[in-house]
Design an enzyme around this catalytic site. Sequence first.
Site, PDB file in Angstrom:
ATOM      1  CD  GLU A  45       6.155   7.428  -2.380  1.00 12.16           C
ATOM      2  OE1 GLU A  45       5.673   7.677  -3.507  1.00 12.16           O
ATOM      3  OE2 GLU A  45       5.458   7.346  -1.348  1.00 12.16           O
ATOM      4  NE  ARG A  49       3.579   3.487   3.887  1.00 10.78           N
ATOM      5  CZ  ARG A  49       2.784   3.197   2.875  1.00 10.78           C
ATOM      6  NH1 ARG A  49       2.267   1.989   2.755  1.00 10.78           N
ATOM      7  NH2 ARG A  49       2.507   4.108   1.982  1.00 10.78           N
ATOM      8  CE  LYS A 133       0.470   9.147  -1.555  1.00  8.90           C
ATOM      9  NZ  LYS A 133       1.441   8.077  -1.322  1.00  8.90           N
TER      10      LYS A 133
HETATM   11  C1  3PG Z   1       1.121   4.832  -1.033  1.00  4.39           C
HETATM   12  O1  3PG Z   1       1.663   5.107   0.011  1.00  4.39           O
HETATM   13  O2  3PG Z   1       1.208   5.558  -2.019  1.00  4.39           O
HETATM   14  C2  3PG Z   1       0.272   3.628  -1.110  1.00  4.39           C
HETATM   15  O3  3PG Z   1       0.387   2.827   0.001  1.00  4.39           O
HETATM   16  C3  3PG Z   1       0.497   2.827  -2.329  1.00  4.39           C
HETATM   17  O4  3PG Z   1      -0.702   2.238  -2.540  1.00  4.39           O
HETATM   18  P1  3PG Z   1      -0.823   0.740  -3.045  1.00  4.39           P
HETATM   19  O5  3PG Z   1      -0.111  -0.113  -2.015  1.00  4.39           O
HETATM   20  O6  3PG Z   1      -2.285   0.473  -3.078  1.00  4.39           O
HETATM   21  O7  3PG Z   1      -0.167   0.658  -4.395  1.00  4.39           O
END
Ligand code: 3PG
Length: 211
Positions: A45, A49, A133
């Site tokens: 994924e 960003r 999600k």
């Molecule tokens: C996401 O977008 O799913 C999160 O930023 C992932 O979360 P994590 O960085 O805490 O694993």
Amino acid sequence: MSSQSEFAPSVLDAVPVMPVVVLDSLEHAVPVARALVAGGLPAIELTLRTPVALEAIRAIASEVPEILVGAGTITTPAQAKEALEAGAQFLVSPGTTRSLLHAMQDTGLPFLPGTATVSEVLAALEAGCSEMKFFPAESSGGTAYLKAIASPVPAARFCPTGGITLASAPSYLALPNVGCVGGSWITPADALAAGDWDRVTRLAAEAAALG
Ligand code: 3PG
């Protein structure tokens, strides 16, 4: 309106742990995808960003066909279309508005709308989405929350992300309403900056073994 189930096969069943990747350098896109595949996690994924994200999706889609490449952090309807055009094979959003949900549905791609409350889960179900999600998972109640909503809302299946680690992932994966978890721990920023693809492969292999 089309329902989610009419689209491609479930994203939640592709890998036990979805690597959530923030990429600063375009030249890291293909090596990181290959490192994940080598570790047994053929899915990524790529979050929208950073300025290189769409180009990174394009590069992975054309040069690493063995990986399922998706676009994450879809926060505007325009991004859903841009991700489709870049070659994304699935979409993930951190939260869901009506227009965002419609834009993701319009792409025809599988997608996981972001949810964190029962009302958001019900709204997604009403729109024909049974897979979503759950974000931010740890700070929204974690496994206890998902357990609590499994009985009243049995139709929803989740990819929880946000604060999940290799150590906490198994307790999520044991839940009946969780298909996979997502996390950025498999592609830490320092490993990407150093081009340490062996480390990414090792972290991917540890995560793949949870499946
Ligand atoms: C996401 O977008 O799913 C999160 O930023 C992932 O979360 P994590 O960085 O805490 O694993």
